[in-house]
Write a protein that holds these residues in place. Structure first.
Motif, PDB file in Angstrom:
ATOM      1  N   LYS A 116      12.830  23.876  -9.892  1.00 38.60           N
ATOM      2  CA  LYS A 116      14.095  24.620 -10.395  1.00 38.60           C
ATOM      3  C   LYS A 116      14.388  24.088 -11.604  1.00 38.60           C
ATOM      4  CE  LYS A 116      19.070  24.907  -8.820  1.00 38.60           C
ATOM      5  NZ  LYS A 116      20.096  24.645  -7.919  1.00 38.60           N
ATOM      6  N   THR A 117      14.881  24.935 -12.496  1.00 37.67           N
ATOM      7  CA  THR A 117      15.505  24.821 -13.703  1.00 37.67           C
ATOM      8  C   THR A 117      16.998  24.710 -13.780  1.00 37.67           C
ATOM      9  OG1 THR A 117      15.263  26.912 -14.579  1.00 37.67           O
ATOM     10  CG2 THR A 117      13.095  25.337 -14.835  1.00 37.67           C
ATOM     11  N   GLU A 118      17.501  24.048 -14.935  1.00 44.66           N
ATOM     12  CA  GLU A 118      18.844  23.818 -14.872  1.00 44.66           C
ATOM     13  C   GLU A 118      19.377  23.785 -16.311  1.00 44.66           C
ATOM     14  OE1 GLU A 118      22.866  21.235 -13.621  1.00 44.66           O
ATOM     15  OE2 GLU A 118      20.804  20.902 -12.771  1.00 44.66           O
ATOM     16  N   LEU A 120      17.142  20.756 -17.736  1.00 44.23           N
ATOM     17  CA  LEU A 120      16.707  19.952 -16.359  1.00 44.23           C
ATOM     18  C   LEU A 120      15.587  20.787 -15.708  1.00 44.23           C
ATOM     19  CD1 LEU A 120      20.025  18.545 -15.270  1.00 44.23           C
ATOM     20  CD2 LEU A 120      18.321  17.296 -16.783  1.00 44.23           C
ATOM     21  N   HIS A 159      13.759  20.104 -11.984  1.00 42.14           N
ATOM     22  CA  HIS A 159      13.606  19.509 -10.758  1.00 42.14           C
ATOM     23  C   HIS A 159      12.562  19.757  -9.996  1.00 42.14           C
ATOM     24  CE1 HIS A 159      17.947  18.520 -11.831  1.00 42.14           C
ATOM     25  NE2 HIS A 159      18.145  19.824 -11.819  1.00 42.14           N
ATOM     26  N   SER A 170      11.216  19.177  -6.323  1.00 40.73           N
ATOM     27  CA  SER A 170      11.749  18.762  -4.836  1.00 40.73           C
ATOM     28  C   SER A 170      10.720  18.888  -3.847  1.00 40.73           C
ATOM     29  CB  SER A 170      12.888  19.479  -4.474  1.00 40.73           C
ATOM     30  OG  SER A 170      14.132  18.983  -5.511  1.00 40.73           O
ATOM     31  N   PHE A 184      15.080  10.198 -10.172  1.00 38.99           N
ATOM     32  CA  PHE A 184      14.578  10.642  -8.762  1.00 38.99           C
ATOM     33  C   PHE A 184      15.896  10.442  -8.076  1.00 38.99           C
ATOM     34  CE2 PHE A 184      13.251   6.325  -8.319  1.00 38.99           C
ATOM     35  CZ  PHE A 184      13.648   5.940  -7.165  1.00 38.99           C
ATOM     36  N   GLU A 185      15.898  11.330  -6.894  1.00 38.12           N
ATOM     37  CA  GLU A 185      16.782  11.024  -5.724  1.00 38.12           C
ATOM     38  C   GLU A 185      16.038  11.209  -4.592  1.00 38.12           C
ATOM     39  OE1 GLU A 185      20.101  13.794  -6.176  1.00 38.12           O
ATOM     40  OE2 GLU A 185      20.921  12.865  -7.858  1.00 38.12           O
ATOM     41  N   THR A 228      13.279  14.215  -5.036  1.00 37.28           N
ATOM     42  CA  THR A 228      13.652  15.267  -6.083  1.00 37.28           C
ATOM     43  C   THR A 228      13.597  14.438  -7.336  1.00 37.28           C
ATOM     44  OG1 THR A 228      15.124  16.769  -4.910  1.00 37.28           O
ATOM     45  CG2 THR A 228      15.201  16.925  -7.293  1.00 37.28           C
ATOM     46  N   SER A 252      13.615  14.483 -11.501  1.00 33.49           N
ATOM     47  CA  SER A 252      14.416  15.466 -12.436  1.00 33.49           C
ATOM     48  C   SER A 252      13.819  14.967 -13.821  1.00 33.49           C
ATOM     49  CB  SER A 252      15.945  15.113 -12.313  1.00 33.49           C
ATOM     50  OG  SER A 252      16.270  15.762 -10.878  1.00 33.49           O
ATOM     51  N   ARG A 264      14.614  15.499 -17.759  1.00 33.76           N
ATOM     52  CA  ARG A 264      15.803  16.025 -18.573  1.00 33.76           C
ATOM     53  C   ARG A 264      15.205  15.936 -19.970  1.00 33.76           C
ATOM     54  NH1 ARG A 264      19.405  13.734 -22.365  1.00 33.76           N
ATOM     55  NH2 ARG A 264      21.504  14.744 -22.403  1.00 33.76           N
TER      56      ARG A 264
END
Length: 597
Positions: free
Chosen positions: A520-522, A529, A531, A533, A580-581, A589, A591, A593
């Motif tokens: 996923k991009t943000e 970002l 992501h 996952s 990461f989370e 996930t 990430s 940046r």
């Protein structure tokens, strides 16, 4: 056999001298402290007595002011012109009379009320026209034909007022209110009666003060800030216009940007005990202690003169100690910087010589230990890298060998040969990626070849080579791409990072269990970002703190354990970040940046 002395004889002379100089300093210091304490106690007592005496003078001053104001009000209430104009009830006529009175007597506040305490007219601040006079106790006293003094709050300002009835033939026809504005001129009139300074405080403002810096808003704010806590804790020991009995515990100190003061607060109450403000009486401690400072400096100068003579002698006696000490300090700094190659050359039989010998022994031991540690670390690193290469090359080399043999077994269709070539090429690229990771790690530096690329196109090109691997493992890949923006990156290195994160996500999921990887991009105002996952079991808690360290391969079926360590450094070279989370049993996930160009 004589006992060995723990303290060499060479240092006794210096110790005796130091002890003598120390005793001189101690005696002079104690003398200064005792004299200072005695003077300070006397000055403090005088300050306290002066403030209490000033409070008593203030009581007399206020009584005198109220008496004069009341006499003035009674005198005006008996004037025929005023009585006649009030009896008419005409506001314009009454206001003309008030104007004449103000021009002659220069009053701050003049108010005329009806016999029912309704406002007829006034001369003074605009806020006087909005005041509810019927509620004032002094006005109620005047309605009952009594003269009454009070403090009033008029538009946020304090006034001392006198309320007197205006009568004709013993009948109340109106009420006269005279008031003096409590401000700087009011306080200046009190200064000649005392050596203290004064301020009048109300709510969150300083109404008046005798300080020359009153115009300085910062100083005024400092005074208010310093005494605010004291105002909150001020006990209510009075319910009338008189000054309460003050105690020594009421004294406090405060500081402005200019001076330090000792002060005492005297509350201002109305005739019913309602608190309207505070008188602040204060004196400068700095000025009071000025003589003490002069005496203290005189003693210090005498002491410095005596010490100067001792220091001249000490200079010649201590040179033999200071030089080796400075040399030893210089060697200590060299060792502290990491250079263990320079030997310590301090000579001597005293404590410094003993210390230098011990220091040299420590340096030699540290140098030897450092060399052994570096050698062992290098061997360990080479062994770990070799083990990683051997271990991780087994699987791709086995696959290459297997498919090479299959290509030579019987006749194969062109489609099969193309599939075999594709598998062999994939494994070779995988081995090249591992080799590049090891090379990057061993060099310790990453030279970027950055260029502007489309974010969406880069992601699609990066996931295409691993799509068939995901299909074989029955893992679905979902792309949730938002706005397509250009990014300034090293395409090849970032592609290897994305490939590494996808393969790590595959390893985190059990095969044949319909796992899912989502990219996923943000877009934010400053960065983009990405992501990645997965729906695996999450990163074990034991390695979450060390996940970005080299050779961490917990739970992975392949890889060198350098991928995340290298990825984080490369992304950092892009001025970005890799985080990461993770949640046990639900997935992880990562990430990426990347700042916008």
């Amino acid at each position: 056999m004589p006992k060995r002395l723990l303290i060499p004889r060479e240092s006794l002379r210096d110790k005796i001298f130091v002890l003598t100089a120390g005793l001189m300093v101690l005696v002079i210091g104690l003398t200064i402290i005792l004299v200072n304490a005695r003077f300070k106690r006397e000055i403090s007592t005088n300050l306290t007595h002066s403030l209490f005496q000033t409070a008593r003078v203030l009581e007399h001053f206020r009584e005198t002011r109220f008496t004069a104001l009341m006499d003035h009000a009674v005198e005006l209430s008996h004037e025929t012109r005023l009585k006649g104009s009030v009896s008419t009830g005409d506001p314009e006529t009454i206001h003309d009379i008030l104007t004449d009175i103000q021009q002659i007597r220069n009053e701050d506040l003049i108010v005329i009320l009806t016999h029912e305490a309704e406002l007829v007219t006034f001369w003074g601040p605009i806020a006087a026209g909005d005041k509810a006079y019927r509620d004032e106790p002094a006005v109620q006293d005047a309605m009952n034909l009594f003269d009454s003094p009070d403090f009033w709050d008029v538009g946020g300002q304090l006034y001392e007022v006198a309320c007197v009835p205006i009568t004709l033939a013993n009948h109340l026809v109106g009420i006269l209110v005279l008031g003096n504005h409590i401000q700087r001129p009011y306080m200046q009139a009190f200064v000649p009666l005392s050596s203290s300074q004064f301020a009048i405080l109300k709510s969150d403002s300083v109404i008046a003060t005798t300080l020359d810096s009153t115009a300085d808003k910062a100083t005024t704010a400092q005074i208010l800030q310093a005494v605010r806590k004291q105002i909150e804790n001020l006990p209510h020991r009075s319910t009338d216009l008189t000054i309460p009995v003050l105690q020594e515990s009421d004294l406090f100190t405060f500081t402005t940007s200019e001076e330090r003061y000792r002060g005492i607060l005297v509350p201002i109450h109305g005739i019913l005990g309602n608190k309207l403000g505070n008188f602040l009486i204060f004196r400068s401690e700095d000025q009071a202690y000025a003589q003490l400072v002069e005496t203290r400096w005189l003693l210090i100068l005498i002491g410095l003169g005596a010490l100067s003579l001792a220091m001249v002698l000490n200079y010649f006696l201590s040179r033999s100690i200071m030089r080796p000490v400075e040399t030893l300090v210089a060697h200590a700094r060299v060792v502290g910087s990491g250079d263990l190659s320079q030997p310590v050359t301090v000579q001597g039989r005293d404590e410094i010589g003993v210390l230098a010998t011990a220091f040299e022994e420590m340096r030699v031991s540290l140098d030897k230990a450092q060399k052994e540690l570096i050698t062992n670390e290098r061997l360990s690193l080479v062994g770990r890298m070799a083990n990683a290469i051997i271990h991780d090359f087994k699987q791709p080399m086995s696959v290459i060998s297997l498919y090479s043999q299959m290509m030579t077994m019987g006749e194969q269709t062109p489609e099969k040969l193309a599939e075999f070539h594709q598998v062999i090429d994939r494994e070779i690229n995988r081995m090249l990626g591992m080799i590049n990771e090891l090379l990057d790690f061993s060099r310790g530096e990453y030279r970027l070849n950055q260029q502007m690329v489309s974010l969406h196109r880069f992601i699609r090109e990066s996931v295409e080579p691993v799509q068939h691997v995901l299909d074989d493992a029955e893992i679905s890949l979902i792309l949730e791409l938002e706005n397509d923006v250009p990014v300034y990156i090293d395409r090849d290195r970032m592609r290897r990072i994305l490939d590494n994160l996808i393969r790590n996500a595959m390893d985190a999921m059990k095969p044949r269990e319909a796992g899912k990887i989502t990219i996923k991009t943000e877009e934010t105002a400053q960065a983009v970002l990405i992501h990645i996952s997965d729906t695996g079991d999450g990163i074990p808690e034991a390695i979450r703190e060390t996940i970005f360290e080299p050779f961490v391969t917990h739970g992975k079926s392949h890889g060198t354990g350098l991928g995340l360590a290298i990825a984080r450094k490369i992304i950092a070279e892009h001025q970005g970040a890799l985080t990461f989370e993770t949640e046990t049993g639900k997935g992880t996930t990562f990430s990426i940046r990347i700042p916008k160009p």
